[in-house]
Design a protein around this motif. Sequence first.
Motif, PDB file in Angstrom:
ATOM      1  N   TRP A  44      11.199   3.374  11.748  1.00 43.52           N
ATOM      2  CA  TRP A  44      10.994   2.471  10.606  1.00 43.52           C
ATOM      3  C   TRP A  44      10.501   3.258   9.391  1.00 43.52           C
ATOM      4  O   TRP A  44       9.637   4.132   9.513  1.00 43.52           O
ATOM      5  CB  TRP A  44       9.948   1.405  10.951  1.00 43.52           C
ATOM      6  CG  TRP A  44      10.457   0.225  11.711  1.00 43.52           C
ATOM      7  CD1 TRP A  44      11.220   0.237  12.843  1.00 43.52           C
ATOM      8  CD2 TRP A  44      10.201  -1.147  11.405  1.00 43.52           C
ATOM      9  NE1 TRP A  44      11.461  -1.044  13.257  1.00 43.52           N
ATOM     10  CE2 TRP A  44      10.846  -1.915  12.404  1.00 43.52           C
ATOM     11  CE3 TRP A  44       9.495  -1.798  10.416  1.00 43.52           C
ATOM     12  CZ2 TRP A  44      10.801  -3.305  12.409  1.00 43.52           C
ATOM     13  CZ3 TRP A  44       9.440  -3.187  10.421  1.00 43.52           C
ATOM     14  CH2 TRP A  44      10.104  -3.929  11.410  1.00 43.52           C
ATOM     15  N   PRO A  45      10.995   2.938   8.189  1.00 47.99           N
ATOM     16  CA  PRO A  45      10.483   3.572   6.965  1.00 47.99           C
ATOM     17  C   PRO A  45       9.053   3.118   6.666  1.00 47.99           C
ATOM     18  O   PRO A  45       8.623   2.035   7.088  1.00 47.99           O
ATOM     19  CB  PRO A  45      11.442   3.088   5.876  1.00 47.99           C
ATOM     20  CG  PRO A  45      12.602   2.497   6.591  1.00 47.99           C
ATOM     21  CD  PRO A  45      12.103   2.019   7.908  1.00 47.99           C
ATOM     22  N   TRP A  46       8.346   3.945   5.900  1.00 49.20           N
ATOM     23  CA  TRP A  46       6.931   3.669   5.635  1.00 49.20           C
ATOM     24  C   TRP A  46       6.734   2.358   4.889  1.00 49.20           C
ATOM     25  O   TRP A  46       5.815   1.587   5.227  1.00 49.20           O
ATOM     26  CB  TRP A  46       6.321   4.818   4.852  1.00 49.20           C
ATOM     27  CG  TRP A  46       6.533   6.200   5.394  1.00 49.20           C
ATOM     28  CD1 TRP A  46       6.686   7.343   4.657  1.00 49.20           C
ATOM     29  CD2 TRP A  46       6.597   6.625   6.769  1.00 49.20           C
ATOM     30  NE1 TRP A  46       6.848   8.438   5.477  1.00 49.20           N
ATOM     31  CE2 TRP A  46       6.809   8.020   6.785  1.00 49.20           C
ATOM     32  CE3 TRP A  46       6.523   5.962   7.986  1.00 49.20           C
ATOM     33  CZ2 TRP A  46       6.928   8.771   7.950  1.00 49.20           C
ATOM     34  CZ3 TRP A  46       6.660   6.687   9.174  1.00 49.20           C
ATOM     35  CH2 TRP A  46       6.848   8.067   9.152  1.00 49.20           C
ATOM     36  N   ASP A  47       7.545   2.082   3.870  1.00 52.10           N
ATOM     37  CA  ASP A  47       7.369   0.842   3.109  1.00 52.10           C
ATOM     38  C   ASP A  47       7.557  -0.383   4.009  1.00 52.10           C
ATOM     39  O   ASP A  47       6.842  -1.385   3.873  1.00 52.10           O
ATOM     40  CB  ASP A  47       8.360   0.778   1.945  1.00 52.10           C
ATOM     41  CG  ASP A  47       8.081   1.810   0.859  1.00 52.10           C
ATOM     42  OD1 ASP A  47       7.006   2.444   0.882  1.00 52.10           O
ATOM     43  OD2 ASP A  47       8.954   1.997  -0.011  1.00 52.10           O
ATOM     44  N   SER A  48       8.509  -0.310   4.931  1.00 51.85           N
ATOM     45  CA  SER A  48       8.782  -1.442   5.816  1.00 51.85           C
ATOM     46  C   SER A  48       7.638  -1.646   6.809  1.00 51.85           C
ATOM     47  O   SER A  48       7.289  -2.789   7.146  1.00 51.85           O
ATOM     48  CB  SER A  48      10.092  -1.213   6.568  1.00 51.85           C
ATOM     49  OG  SER A  48      11.172  -1.084   5.674  1.00 51.85           O
ATOM     50  N   ILE A  49       7.044  -0.552   7.284  1.00 47.48           N
ATOM     51  CA  ILE A  49       5.904  -0.674   8.204  1.00 47.48           C
ATOM     52  C   ILE A  49       4.732  -1.340   7.497  1.00 47.48           C
ATOM     53  O   ILE A  49       4.053  -2.204   8.074  1.00 47.48           O
ATOM     54  CB  ILE A  49       5.509   0.706   8.758  1.00 47.48           C
ATOM     55  CG1 ILE A  49       6.617   1.253   9.666  1.00 47.48           C
ATOM     56  CG2 ILE A  49       4.194   0.615   9.534  1.00 47.48           C
ATOM     57  CD1 ILE A  49       6.376   2.671  10.159  1.00 47.48           C
ATOM     58  N   ALA A  50       4.486  -0.956   6.254  1.00 45.23           N
ATOM     59  CA  ALA A  50       3.391  -1.577   5.497  1.00 45.23           C
ATOM     60  C   ALA A  50       3.581  -3.088   5.415  1.00 45.23           C
ATOM     61  O   ALA A  50       2.634  -3.866   5.628  1.00 45.23           O
ATOM     62  CB  ALA A  50       3.323  -0.969   4.095  1.00 45.23           C
ATOM     63  N   GLN A  51       4.801  -3.519   5.117  1.00 42.76           N
ATOM     64  CA  GLN A  51       5.077  -4.955   5.038  1.00 42.76           C
ATOM     65  C   GLN A  51       4.889  -5.636   6.389  1.00 42.76           C
ATOM     66  O   GLN A  51       4.353  -6.743   6.476  1.00 42.76           O
ATOM     67  CB  GLN A  51       6.504  -5.168   4.527  1.00 42.76           C
ATOM     68  CG  GLN A  51       6.736  -4.720   3.102  1.00 42.76           C
ATOM     69  CD  GLN A  51       8.185  -4.826   2.673  1.00 42.76           C
ATOM     70  OE1 GLN A  51       8.993  -5.501   3.318  1.00 42.76           O
ATOM     71  NE2 GLN A  51       8.536  -4.163   1.580  1.00 42.76           N
ATOM     72  N   GLU A  52       5.312  -4.969   7.458  1.00 49.61           N
ATOM     73  CA  GLU A  52       5.218  -5.576   8.787  1.00 49.61           C
ATOM     74  C   GLU A  52       3.766  -5.672   9.246  1.00 49.61           C
ATOM     75  O   GLU A  52       3.387  -6.629   9.929  1.00 49.61           O
ATOM     76  CB  GLU A  52       6.049  -4.764   9.790  1.00 49.61           C
ATOM     77  CG  GLU A  52       6.368  -5.500  11.074  1.00 49.61           C
ATOM     78  CD  GLU A  52       7.288  -6.693  10.892  1.00 49.61           C
ATOM     79  OE1 GLU A  52       7.478  -7.446  11.874  1.00 49.61           O
ATOM     80  OE2 GLU A  52       7.824  -6.894   9.770  1.00 49.61           O
TER      81      GLU A  52
END
Length: 480
Positions: A44-52
């Motif tokens: 998973w990309p970092w921005d997507s992990i932050a959102q999750e």
Amino acid sequence: MRLSALVLAVAFAGTAAVPAAGAVRDPAPAAAPVAGPIVQLFQWPWDSIAQECRGTLGPKGFGAVQVSPPQEHVILDGENHPWYQDYQPVSYQLESRRGNREQFAAMVSACNDAGVEIYADAVVNHMAASDAVGSAGTAHTKYDYPGLYGDADFSDCRRDIANYDDQWEVRNCELLGLADLKTGSDHVRSTEIGYLNDLIGLGVSGFRVDGVKHMPPEDVGAIFGALDAVPGTGAKPYVFQEVIADQTTSAGEYSGNGDVTEFGYHHVVSDAFKDGSLAQLANLPDQVELPGDQAVVFIDNHDTQRSEPTLTYKDGAAYDLANAFMLAYPYGTPQLISGFAFDDPDAGPPADSEGRTSPASCSDEAWVCEHARPVIAGMAGFHQEVRGADLVNWWDDGAGRIAFGRGDAGFVVLNREDAAVEQQTFQTSLPAGTYCDVMSGELQDGSCTGGTAEVGEDGTFTTSIRGVSGIALHTGAKLS
């Protein structure tokens, strides 16, 4: 591109503290894992992990995310950017196909704010196998990684491991052509400690250590035992080590350095839910090597999904039930995986034409999002609620149906059979009351969004369970 002066300064910052090669070492700290389960958001990309973390993982009770290796990695564009290119380091700059240093730091901060720790996948056994360019633009050749390592920093056995029954070969020769680092040398140790401490300085709380059986236990202990405390906590980072045990290497050899992945658990539990023989799981701790307080356990991970796929997301409800069992049964620290759909086992994640990973979203069918499946998501909170409670009230039918409690905090019923369980009464140690079934819903605004169960004053409840399904009750989801 060569390493910047800043990154070089970070990489060598730990030199004074590194234990000398061959010196007597203190054991690496065995910091406690978080209360909630670990979920590996694979690729998973970092921005997507932050959102999750903000939207799902924190609210659902997940404790930590294992992220893919954050360092600069080789670019294998001629192989269509396979997933394993990320496990071939080129430098310790935080520039990968998932994002840059700023995005990584923002992700760690966002997840920590949501109550979710970050565990980074640490590749310290080797460097990239090929002459190429890295994800941050670093040109390199095998055994020469500019500003970082040169020829003298690699093991003298410069051939692939030929005999896995020879422990010296396993630890000193090359794994699939990857340049094997001399992890016993002061320079390699200090450089790796500097990289890992850089991640800790950004708020990373722990590490999954890749390929541990290919390093001597004392080298792993010297590196991870010298790490800084996590900012704001005073605690050493949580460390768990990937050890695929065999007749040459035991998992217990490494348990003094931190927790260890218990691959035996994967085989026992995944096999049971594959063929439906659940009753044998009553004595699960007797069937694996490690004590539960030293083991990280899983139904599948990114390797077993591809190399020995006993049970994966493709198995549907049986897979969900196996993960529910793992989150309910009191053995080990559970680790889930949530990755991307694939048919080719070498395939990389969804990406643009240059190989940069596309945003991950559970609304995109290219990303499987195992962690968001209702059964698994509901059981994350169950695991957190019953933490530390004993196994009680075991019941089985001798085959594919089991039930058990966790003290007076929770109770679970699992039916692996195709046929339903009709109006079965179960004895629990739960307080009397009405409970939400967290496999089908949750407690929300004072009511249950899924099924319910009524526990009587004697601790019993009666229910029917449809085929390949279950029910889970815990005191955190009890109506007032």
